[in-house]
Each structure stands twice: as C-alpha cells, then as structure tokens.
Design a protein around this motif. Structure first.
Motif, PDB file in Angstrom:
ATOM      1  N   VAL A 192       0.796  -1.137   0.067  1.00  0.00           N
ATOM      2  CA  VAL A 192      -0.013  -0.133   0.079  1.00  0.00           C
ATOM      3  C   VAL A 192       1.042   1.260   0.063  1.00  0.00           C
ATOM      4  N   GLN A 193       0.419   2.269  -0.441  1.00  0.00           N
ATOM      5  CA  GLN A 193       1.249   3.481  -0.592  1.00  0.00           C
ATOM      6  C   GLN A 193       1.115   4.424   0.741  1.00  0.00           C
ATOM      7  N   SER A 194       2.072   5.005   1.028  1.00  0.00           N
ATOM      8  CA  SER A 194       1.833   5.960   2.241  1.00  0.00           C
ATOM      9  C   SER A 194       0.416   6.585   2.462  1.00  0.00           C
ATOM     10  N   GLY A 195       0.187   6.649   3.464  1.00  0.00           N
ATOM     11  CA  GLY A 195      -1.241   7.418   3.665  1.00  0.00           C
ATOM     12  C   GLY A 195      -2.424   6.614   3.459  1.00  0.00           C
ATOM     13  N   GLY A 196      -2.105   5.212   2.839  1.00  0.00           N
ATOM     14  CA  GLY A 196      -3.068   4.110   2.637  1.00  0.00           C
ATOM     15  C   GLY A 196      -3.576   3.618   3.850  1.00  0.00           C
ATOM     16  N   SER A 197      -4.525   2.652   3.619  1.00  0.00           N
ATOM     17  CA  SER A 197      -5.269   1.849   4.597  1.00  0.00           C
ATOM     18  C   SER A 197      -5.094   0.453   4.259  1.00  0.00           C
ATOM     19  N   LEU A 198      -5.151  -0.614   5.323  1.00  0.00           N
ATOM     20  CA  LEU A 198      -5.380  -1.937   5.287  1.00  0.00           C
ATOM     21  C   LEU A 198      -6.134  -2.683   6.308  1.00  0.00           C
ATOM     22  N   PRO A 248       1.177 -17.616  11.057  1.00  0.00           N
ATOM     23  CA  PRO A 248       2.552 -17.528  10.104  1.00  0.00           C
ATOM     24  C   PRO A 248       2.935 -16.356   9.953  1.00  0.00           C
ATOM     25  N   GLY A 249       1.979 -15.345  10.061  1.00  0.00           N
ATOM     26  CA  GLY A 249       2.594 -13.903   9.478  1.00  0.00           C
ATOM     27  C   GLY A 249       1.792 -13.566   8.332  1.00  0.00           C
ATOM     28  N   THR A 250       1.848 -12.281   8.061  1.00  0.00           N
ATOM     29  CA  THR A 250       1.314 -11.742   6.543  1.00  0.00           C
ATOM     30  C   THR A 250       2.128 -10.422   6.625  1.00  0.00           C
ATOM     31  N   GLN A 251       2.634 -10.191   5.442  1.00  0.00           N
ATOM     32  CA  GLN A 251       3.354  -9.123   5.234  1.00  0.00           C
ATOM     33  C   GLN A 251       2.938  -7.861   4.891  1.00  0.00           C
ATOM     34  N   VAL A 252       3.369  -6.844   5.442  1.00  0.00           N
ATOM     35  CA  VAL A 252       2.768  -5.497   5.050  1.00  0.00           C
ATOM     36  C   VAL A 252       3.753  -4.422   4.742  1.00  0.00           C
ATOM     37  N   THR A 253       3.818  -3.987   3.517  1.00  0.00           N
ATOM     38  CA  THR A 253       4.652  -3.172   2.943  1.00  0.00           C
ATOM     39  C   THR A 253       4.010  -1.879   2.640  1.00  0.00           C
ATOM     40  N   VAL A 254       4.685  -0.763   2.974  1.00  0.00           N
ATOM     41  CA  VAL A 254       4.112   0.752   2.845  1.00  0.00           C
ATOM     42  C   VAL A 254       5.163   1.275   2.124  1.00  0.00           C
ATOM     43  N   SER A 255       4.859   1.871   0.909  1.00  0.00           N
ATOM     44  CA  SER A 255       5.569   2.625   0.049  1.00  0.00           C
ATOM     45  C   SER A 255       5.623   3.965   0.133  1.00  0.00           C
ATOM     46  N   LEU A 256       6.571   4.667  -0.366  1.00  0.00           N
ATOM     47  CA  LEU A 256       6.681   6.222  -0.123  1.00  0.00           C
ATOM     48  C   LEU A 256       5.650   6.822  -1.369  1.00  0.00           C
ATOM     49  N   ASP A 302      -5.088   2.903   9.371  1.00  0.00           N
ATOM     50  CA  ASP A 302      -5.069   3.960   8.478  1.00  0.00           C
ATOM     51  C   ASP A 302      -4.097   4.458   8.646  1.00  0.00           C
ATOM     52  N   SER A 303      -3.733   5.707   7.735  1.00  0.00           N
ATOM     53  CA  SER A 303      -2.498   6.658   7.603  1.00  0.00           C
ATOM     54  C   SER A 303      -1.167   6.015   7.729  1.00  0.00           C
ATOM     55  N   LEU A 304      -1.135   4.848   6.945  1.00  0.00           N
ATOM     56  CA  LEU A 304       0.079   4.161   7.063  1.00  0.00           C
ATOM     57  C   LEU A 304       1.373   4.860   6.548  1.00  0.00           C
ATOM     58  N   THR A 305       2.335   4.313   7.010  1.00  0.00           N
ATOM     59  CA  THR A 305       3.660   5.124   6.741  1.00  0.00           C
ATOM     60  C   THR A 305       4.768   3.865   6.614  1.00  0.00           C
ATOM     61  N   PRO A 306       5.773   4.348   5.818  1.00  0.00           N
ATOM     62  CA  PRO A 306       6.950   3.265   5.472  1.00  0.00           C
ATOM     63  C   PRO A 306       7.282   2.439   6.757  1.00  0.00           C
ATOM     64  N   GLU A 307       7.207   3.214   7.889  1.00  0.00           N
ATOM     65  CA  GLU A 307       7.704   2.729   9.253  1.00  0.00           C
ATOM     66  C   GLU A 307       6.847   1.669   9.540  1.00  0.00           C
ATOM     67  N   ASP A 308       5.596   1.322   9.140  1.00  0.00           N
ATOM     68  CA  ASP A 308       4.767   0.481   9.419  1.00  0.00           C
ATOM     69  C   ASP A 308       5.009  -1.066   8.669  1.00  0.00           C
ATOM     70  N   THR A 309       5.928  -0.966   7.652  1.00  0.00           N
ATOM     71  CA  THR A 309       6.414  -2.001   7.101  1.00  0.00           C
ATOM     72  C   THR A 309       6.980  -3.236   8.071  1.00  0.00           C
TER      73      THR A 309
END
Length: 114
Positions: free
Chosen positions: A11-17, A106-114, A82-89
């Motif tokens: 997700v892009q920075s500022g987005g939601s998951l 087992p875990g799920t990957q969350v990646t926040v891009s700039l 909400d309001s995700l940032t790259p630091e939430d990766t």
C-alpha cells in the motif's frame, strides 16, 4: 488452535489496510486475540490486543491510526490500519491466548511504499 491471517499486501503511504485472522481447530475459549509485528532487524512489538470482553490495548506507535475488533462467535479478529507510513512495514502476526497458551499465525507481510 490454528490461526489463518489475510489482508496483507502493498500500500502507498497514507493508505489503509485491513487484516483479518480466523482461529480454527480446537477452539474452546480464547481470551486475548491480537496483532504483533516485526520489522527487519527489530524486535516483535505489540500492535493491538482485544480481550474476550472487548477491552482494547494499542501499541504507542500505532495509537490513533489502528482499530482492532473481534467477532467472538466466529473466532475472528480484525485490524483496520489507516494513515500508514513506511515505518509500518513489517510482518504482522496474529496471536491468540487460550487457557494461557499462546498461538501464532504464520504472519502476513505489510509493505508501505513512499
């Protein structure tokens, strides 16, 4: 008890998951359900926790940006972020406590891009 996570992704920075986790198997009485995360080179940390009675606890780094909810009848827990940032990766892990035994997904990957 097995925990099955879903909802991670890019997700892009500022987005939601929205992450979801379902407990299956020998589920009798789960007390706490929650989410933890671990970023590369860092320790695993609490994101959010909800008790069977609905009490919620949030990690300092996510307060005000995430909401945890739970459906006791379906043994599921959800995390709205909400309001995700790259630091939430990080890899996000579902956790459940039944009779003082901890179970982990087992875990799920969350990646926040700039």
């Amino acid at each position: 008890v097995q925990l099955v996570e879903s909802g991670g992704g890019l997700v892009q920075s500022g987005g939601s998951l929205r992450l979801s986790c379902a407990a299956t198997g020998t589920v009798v009485q789960i007390n706490g359900m929650g989410w933890y995360r671990q970023a590369p080179g860092k320790q695993r940390e609490l994101v959010a926790l909800i008790t069977a009675g609905g009490n919620t606890y949030y990690g300092d780094s996510v307060k005000g940006r995430v909401t945890i909810s739970r459906d006791n009848a379906k043994n599921t827990v959800h995390l709205q972020m909400d309001s995700l940032t790259p630091e939430d990766t990080a890899v996000y892990y579902c956790n459940a406590d039944q009779y003082y035994v901890d179970y982990w997904g087992p875990g799920t990957q969350v990646t926040v891009s700039l």
